[in-house]
Each structure stands twice: as structure tokens, then as C-alpha cells.
Design a protein around this motif. Structure first.
Motif, PDB file in Angstrom:
ATOM      1  N   HIS A 152     -34.191 -34.932 -14.331  1.00 23.89           N
ATOM      2  CA  HIS A 152     -33.445 -35.782 -13.404  1.00 23.89           C
ATOM      3  C   HIS A 152     -33.845 -37.236 -13.311  1.00 23.89           C
ATOM      4  CE1 HIS A 152     -31.788 -31.971 -12.218  1.00 23.89           C
ATOM      5  NE2 HIS A 152     -30.822 -32.652 -11.632  1.00 23.89           N
ATOM      6  N   CYS A 171     -28.990 -33.882 -15.573  1.00 21.77           N
ATOM      7  CA  CYS A 171     -28.754 -35.155 -14.894  1.00 21.77           C
ATOM      8  C   CYS A 171     -29.486 -36.351 -15.468  1.00 21.77           C
ATOM      9  CB  CYS A 171     -29.023 -35.006 -13.421  1.00 21.77           C
ATOM     10  SG  CYS A 171     -27.605 -34.203 -12.649  1.00 21.77           S
ATOM     11  N   CYS A 185     -34.113 -28.069 -12.183  1.00 24.21           N
ATOM     12  CA  CYS A 185     -33.131 -27.389 -13.030  1.00 24.21           C
ATOM     13  C   CYS A 185     -33.653 -27.074 -14.431  1.00 24.21           C
ATOM     14  CB  CYS A 185     -31.826 -28.172 -13.112  1.00 24.21           C
ATOM     15  SG  CYS A 185     -31.132 -28.483 -11.489  1.00 24.21           S
ATOM     16  N   GLY A 239     -21.761 -30.622  -8.951  1.00 22.60           N
ATOM     17  CA  GLY A 239     -22.688 -29.506  -8.950  1.00 22.60           C
ATOM     18  C   GLY A 239     -22.834 -28.802 -10.280  1.00 22.60           C
ATOM     19  N   CYS A 240     -23.451 -27.653 -10.176  1.00 22.84           N
ATOM     20  CA  CYS A 240     -24.139 -26.979 -11.270  1.00 22.84           C
ATOM     21  C   CYS A 240     -23.249 -26.029 -12.066  1.00 22.84           C
ATOM     22  CB  CYS A 240     -25.250 -26.157 -10.649  1.00 22.84           C
ATOM     23  SG  CYS A 240     -25.963 -26.884  -9.162  1.00 22.84           S
ATOM     24  N   CYS A 260     -23.540 -31.518 -13.461  1.00 25.00           N
ATOM     25  CA  CYS A 260     -23.126 -30.626 -14.543  1.00 25.00           C
ATOM     26  C   CYS A 260     -21.620 -30.439 -14.570  1.00 25.00           C
ATOM     27  CB  CYS A 260     -23.854 -29.300 -14.414  1.00 25.00           C
ATOM     28  SG  CYS A 260     -25.598 -29.491 -14.843  1.00 25.00           S
ATOM     29  N   CYS A 264     -26.614 -36.001 -10.090  1.00 26.35           N
ATOM     30  CA  CYS A 264     -26.564 -35.368  -8.751  1.00 26.35           C
ATOM     31  C   CYS A 264     -26.814 -36.382  -7.649  1.00 26.35           C
ATOM     32  CB  CYS A 264     -27.621 -34.290  -8.591  1.00 26.35           C
ATOM     33  SG  CYS A 264     -27.875 -33.217  -9.963  1.00 26.35           S
ATOM     34  N   LYS A 322     -30.284 -28.040  -3.929  1.00 27.87           N
ATOM     35  CA  LYS A 322     -29.815 -29.435  -3.851  1.00 27.87           C
ATOM     36  C   LYS A 322     -28.310 -29.472  -3.592  1.00 27.87           C
ATOM     37  CE  LYS A 322     -31.539 -30.301  -7.887  1.00 27.87           C
ATOM     38  NZ  LYS A 322     -31.476 -31.058  -9.140  1.00 27.87           N
TER      39      LYS A 322
HETATM   40 FE1  XCC Z   1     -29.063 -29.132 -11.757  1.00 30.70          FE
HETATM   41 FE2  XCC Z   1     -28.523 -32.078 -11.769  1.00 30.70          FE
HETATM   42 FE3  XCC Z   1     -26.940 -28.642 -10.531  1.00 30.70          FE
HETATM   43 FE4  XCC Z   1     -26.836 -29.588 -12.923  1.00 30.70          FE
HETATM   44  S1  XCC Z   1     -25.633 -30.251 -11.222  1.00 30.70           S
HETATM   45  S2  XCC Z   1     -27.617 -27.705 -12.377  1.00 30.70           S
HETATM   46  S3  XCC Z   1     -28.655 -29.419  -9.604  1.00 30.70           S
HETATM   47  S4  XCC Z   1     -28.626 -30.724 -13.201  1.00 30.70           S
HETATM   48 NI1  XCC Z   1     -26.433 -31.738  -9.850  1.00 30.70          NI
END
Ligand code: XCC
Length: 623
Positions: free
Chosen positions: A262, A298, A336, A441-442, A472, A513, A550
Motif C-alpha cells: 500500500h 494499492c 492485503c 474495495g477488495c 482492487c 484505498c 479497512k
Molecule cells: Fe486490499 Fe488496497 Fe481491498 Fe485491494 S481494495 S484487497 S483492502 S488492496 Ni482497497
């Protein structure tokens, strides 16, 4: 795996890679999910409690067994406490990520972070102004130092209101004050949630949930917002740029390096090291044509938005990317990152590197990045990745990449509109664009991979609803070709006309995110321009495949900010009808918005369209 590959993912790279992983005997997240079935019914309903050591306890949902935990907590209290702790964990994750960026900003100000710089001094000054820091005639590092200090204050010290809530419409802030949910300090609200949910503290399920709102707002208008803004100051505010997505971005004839996680603090340094001529020459000496950097999740979104770096995949693709055998090195920071990745990589030549002092993983080599050593560390690691190229075995990259467009910061969106949100408002007033929806989101193995995101986006743009995406979800729609200007062919006539004229896609990639806050800022700008509140706008949010804590914090700060939000997977709250009623109906009277849950994206689209049409009517737009 028990079903055909098509049952797990709609993506062709996913299906082909699952087959490859199967034949390589690589265990994936889907298999582990199937091994867990049936999952615990008490936990699914939020009715189990492990908070204290008189327990663990569980409440019998059929009313036959125990209805109270050892401490006396009933189903409502247990469900609310569990949800509160999910929000706290999510808010903590985003906000701590923000803190790491503020620390880099402070070090840049002191000249102690070689390789990092202030890339957007205009934004630095603008935000310093919001913090009432003098900028006239002062040097950039001095302003940066003061801003870092002032932001740190938002985390801890005693305030009545966080600084950046000023960006929300006044009506919205009044709602927060009246409901007693105005966030006061970023760390404070998370810490207070942990306190309230300790045995014997807050046993009002309503007051727990209200504090959950305040805790989430401390993320949305605090930690995440700081993370997003400081990333722009340090690495540049995103502007629309072309890029490529899916597993096909890996190159058979280049050194492939993947960044996953992230925080751009690490990935930006790796990005710079990959440009180094000496390292590129070394790669050539080793027989590769160059160094290919690609992202996952992310931190990939951050690099994609700012530099057009290609994106290999989203959350559920992270193991499969390694199974290509084409990745020399994967560097991870935090959040993640499946703890299984080290094991997956051990079957190939991929070197796995963990980089954060707060995140370790089995089967990874730990090489810690700090602002003062990042530049050097990045150079060393890219060199090691290049040297790893010789050890590569057979590779399998089964698809060609898809073109997409990223980098739609609020500044970029208003830029595309000619400098003000006015044209967008006019298009909404005229009904050409019915409204806007965020899909964020994920991925989650409980939902067919990418099906929720892509189907919902397709349905919404077909109905003339402008879609903004992050995280995502944004990678899913990009892989489906929806983040490209050509995707207007899938849009309804009005949206097609407006996006065509502006030369923008009908699905706008707004970032990672933490960049969900960009959506809030855009919504605030629209509300302010109309002299109304966010909850009056024809907009909605959704998280069709969410999995992480999150995402719970994000969805909660969206609703607390006045945005109706539809979740795909059901959160663990079905053990309490009172909690469900408050979240899906009662909140309307408090924050002017509520949650809905609908795992079927076609039905979710109907809910969102209906909501948007109702809001239009209430605003008198179609009379
Ligand atoms: Fe993680 Fe941000 Fe979700 Fe993807 S979307 S799985 S939190 S990387 Ni934010």
C-alpha cells in the motif's frame, strides 16, 4: 479445486493461471477457502466473542441455548462490539499508513530522506494554508516541516475537530456535531473504540455504533485523507495517464519486479531505481532487454496513477502472478499481503522481500526501508532482482495486456471539466448523467473474482451513471476494458455524449484505498457548488467484493458522510436484528444515509439506480 476454473473468476488470465497453479500443485486462496467450509455460523453472524478471558462465548441464534455471554452481554452488544473493533482495525491501518507518510515528509523537511522530495509544492502550500501555516516568502522545507508537525497533531493531541473536516459542507459538519460523531483525533477515536469495547465499558449497542461512525470519520477525513494528500505532495498529484493491466504486463524478455502492498514510500523508490542506467545496463548484460516494474493491489494503484506503471492484478491474483515463473522479485510493504506468498514463491525463482518494520511474512527476506536508507536499499534490491534473472525457469504469461487510463485525482477530474465542477453539475441537472457511483474495495473468494465489480460497473454506466473506482475494484474494471475512453460504447446515450465530449472513460480510476477520500472531496465540491449536503446528491457507494476491515471503515465513513452504500458480502452482523435495522434504516435519520447488502451485482445496480432517481426527484431535477 472442486469446480471448473470459470466458477472462480471471470478473468481469462485468472482462469488460465489457476489451471497452471493446479498443475504446479500451488495452493491458492480459493482452495484454502473451500477447506474452511462450512465456516463457523456463530462467527458469520457476529455472535461469538473472544474479547475477554471469561469467554470465549457465543449466543445461540435459535434462542434455545445461551442468550448471554459470561459477562452478561447479549447478541446486540456482542455484534456491535465486534463491528466496532473491525472499524477500529480498518481505521488504524489507513491512518498508520498516513502517519508513515507524514514521517517521510518531516524527514524531507530536515534533509534526512535522500531520494525523496516535494514533488507538488503548490499542493503543499495549499494544504499548509488549510492548517493555517504561514507560506508567504517561506522556503519549501520549512513549510513541509510545519505541515508534518501540524498533521501529527491531528493524530494525537486534544482538539474538538480534525483540521480537514473543514472540507466537508457546513451542513454535514452540523450533522456530525449534532449526532456527537465529529472526529476529534485520529488515534484518539481508534483508541477510544478499543476502550469502549473492553468488557464492562460501553454496553449500549447504539452508542457503540455511533462511536463506530466517529472512528470511521477519523479515518476518512483524517488518516486516509492525510495519506492521500501527503502522497500527492511527495510524489505528485495524479493526472490522467495511459497504462496496461492484467498478468500480460509481465515480460518474457525483461527482468520483472513486482511491488505489492500500500505505501508508495517503498514503491516510489523502487520505481526510481528501475530507471537507473547502470542497473538497466546490468540487466542487458544478463541477457534481459530491460527492467519491467509492475504493481499489485494499492501500491500498484499509486504508481499507476502517478507514473503509468502497469498493473499485474488485484488481491486474488497475487499468488497467481508468482505462478507465472516470470517474477524475479516481489517487494511487499503492508496490508492485503497473503502470508502464503513466501511459500508460493519457494516453488519458483522469485525472491520475496518484506520492507516494513511492522510487517513480517514467512518465507520472505526482511530488508527494512527507512526514509534515510530507502534510496540505497532500493538500488541494492533492484540489482539483486536483475541478478536473479539468470535463475529463471520456464515462464507462462498466457494473455495480452488490456489498455486503460488512470490518474483521475479530483484535480484531474475538475481539470478535464475545464477547471470547475460546473459542467458535471450541468450534465447531472440536464439528466444526461443521472448521477455518480463509487465502486470500491477488495476481492473476496466468497464472490466470483471480479464478477461483482465488473457487472455492477457495466449496469451503472448503461444507465447513464458515471462510475468512479478505487482499489482492487479499479483494477477489476480496468482489466475488463472499462477504464478506457473506448468504453463509452457500453454507456447509456447521455453518459456516452458527455464522456465522449470530454474524452474521458465512463469509469474513472481515482486511485488506491486511501484515495477513496478523493471521492468524498469531489462529492463535497459538488454539494458546495449546489449549496446542499452530500446526502442530497444523486450519488451512491458500493463495495461488491469487500473482505478487509479497512473496507468496513471506508463503507462506514461513506455512510457517515451521507453516501448510501451497498455492500456485496454480508458483514458479520446478522446475529442482531437491532444492529441490522439501525445500519440499514435508522441511520437515515441521523446521517441521511444508510447501508444495504446485496451480493448480486445486478440487483445492487437496481438499488443504486433507484436511490439515484429518488435523490434527483427530491432535488427537483426532473420536474
Ligand atoms: Fe486490499 Fe488496497 Fe481491498 Fe485491494 S481494495 S484487497 S483492502 S488492496 Ni482497497
Amino acid at each position: 479445486m472442486s469446480k471448473s476454473y470459470k466458477e472462480y473468476t471471470i478473468t481469462s488470465d485468472g482462469q488460465l493461471m489457476l489451471k497452471k497453479a493446479d498443475s504446479d500443485q500451488i495452493e491458492t486462496v480459493w482452495e484454502r477457502y473451500e477447506n474452511q467450509l462450512p465456516q463457523c455460523g456463530y462467527c458469520e453472524m457476529g455472535l461469538s466473542c473472544r474479547i475477554c478471558n471469561m469467554g470465549p462465548c457465543r449466543i445461540d441464534p435459535f434462542g434455545e441455548g445461551p442468550q448471554k455471554g459470561v459477562c452478561g452481554a447479549d447478541a446486540d452488544i456482542i455484534v456491535a462490539r465486534n463491528l466496532g473493533r473491525m472499524i477500529a482495525a480498518g481505521a488504524a491501518a489507513h491512518s498508520d499508513h498516513g502517519r508513515d507518510l507524514v514521517e517521510v515528509l518531516a524527514d524531507v523537511a530536515k534533509g534526512k530522506a535522500p531520494g525523496y522530495s516535494i514533488s507538488d509544492p503548490v499542493k503543499l502550500k495549499k494544504i499548509a494554508g488549510e492548517y493555517e501555516i504561514e507560506t508567504d516568502g517561506r522556503e519549501i522545507p520549512a513549510i513541509a516541516g510545519d505541515l508534518a508537525y501540524a498533521m501529527m497533531e491531528d493524530y494525537g493531541t486534544r482538539k474538538k475537530e480534525l483540521t480537514l473536516v473543514k472540507r466537508a459542507p457546513e451542513k454535514r459538519r452540523e450533522i456530525w456535531r449534532k449526532a456527537g460523531i465529529m472526529p476529534r483525533g485520529i488515534d484518539r477515536e481508534t483508541s477510544e473504540m478499543m476502550h469502549r469495547t473492553h468488557m464492562g465499558v460501553d454496553n449500549g449497542w447504539q452508542s457503540l455504533l455511533l462511536h463506530g461512525m466517529r472512528n470511521a470519520l477519523s479515518d476518512g477525513w483524517g488518516g486516509s485523507l492525510i495519506a492521500s494528500e501527503v502522497s500527492d505532495i511527495l510524489f505528485g498529484t495524479p493526472l490522467p495517464c495511459a497504462n496496461q493491466v492484467n498478468i500480460g504486463v509481465l515480460k518474457t524478455d525483461q527482468v520483472n519486479i513486482i511491488v505489492h502492498g500500500h505505501n508508495p514510500v517503498v514503491s516510489e523508490m523502487i520505481f526510481l531505481a528501475c530507471q537507473d542506467t547502470d542497473l538497466i545496463n546490468l540487466a542487458k548484460l544478463k541477457g534481459a532487454k530491460g527492467i519491467n516494474l509492475a504493481g499489485l493491489c494499492c501500491t500498484g494503484n499509486e504508481l499507476m496513477a502517478r507514473h503509468g506503471i502497469p498493473m499485474a492484478g488485484n488481491h486474488l491474483m497475487t499468488e497467481l502472478v508468482i505462478a507465472t515463473g516470470a517474477v524475479e522479485m516481489m517487494l511487499v510493504d503492508y496490508q492485503c499481503i497473503m502470508p502464503s506468498l513466501g511459500k508460493t514463491a519457494s516453488c519458483y525463482h522469485t525472491k520475496m522481500i518484506s520492507t516494513s518494520d511492522k510487517a513480517r511474512f514467512p518465507g520472505m527476506e526482511h530488508r527494512e526501508f527507512h526514509p534515510e536508507n530507502s534510496q540505497k536499499m532500493a538500488q541494492e534490491l533492484v540489482k539483486e532482482a536483475v541478478e536473479q534473472y539468470e535463475n529463471r525457469g520456464k515462464v507462462y504469461i498466457p494473455v495480452e495486456p488490456v489498455q486503460s487510463l488512470g490518474g483521475f485525482s479530483v484535480e484531474a477530474v475538475t481539470g478535464a471539466l475545464g477547471g470547475t465542477p460546473e459542467p458535471l453539475i450541468e450534465a447531472i441537472k440536464a439528466g444526461k448523467i443521472r448521477g455518480a457511483a463509487g465502486i470500491v474495495g477488495c476481492n473476496n473468494p466468497k464472490i466470483k473474482h471480479d464478477y461483482g465489480h465488473v457487472t455492477l460497473a457495466q449496469q451503472l454506466i448503461k444507465n447513464d451513471i458515471l462510475v468512479v473506482v478505487t482499489g482492487c475494484a479499479a483494477i477489476a474494471t480496468a482489466k475488463a476494458g472499462l477504464n478506457a475512453a473506448e468504453a463509452i460504447k457500453y454507456a447509456g446515450p447521455g453518459l456516452k455524449e458527455i464522456c465522449g465530449a470530454l474524452k474521458i472513460p465512463p469509469v474513472l480510476h481515482m486511485g488506491s484505498c486511501v484515495d477513496n477520500v478523493r471521492i468524498l472531496i469531489l462529492a463535497s465540491a459538488l454539494a458546495n457548488a449546489l449549496g446542499t449536503d452530500i446526502s442530497d446528491l444523486p450519488i451512491a457507494g458500493s463495495a461488491p467484493e469487500w473482505y478487509s476491515e479497512k473496507a468496513v471503515a471506508i463503507a462506514t465513513y461513506f455512510v457517515a458522510s451521507g453516501v448510501y452504500t451497498v455492500l456485496g458480502p454480508m458483514p458479520p452482523i446478522t446475529g442482531s436484528m437491532n444492529v441490522i435495522k439501525l445500519l440499514t434504516q435508522g441511520l437515515d435519520d441521523i446521517t441521511g444515509a444508510s447501508f444495504a447488502v446485496e451480493p448480486d451485482p445486478e440487483k445492487a445496480a437496481i438499488l443504486i439506480c433507484r436511490h439515484i432517481e429518488n435523490k434527483r426527484k427530491a432535488l427537483g431535477l426532473d420536474s
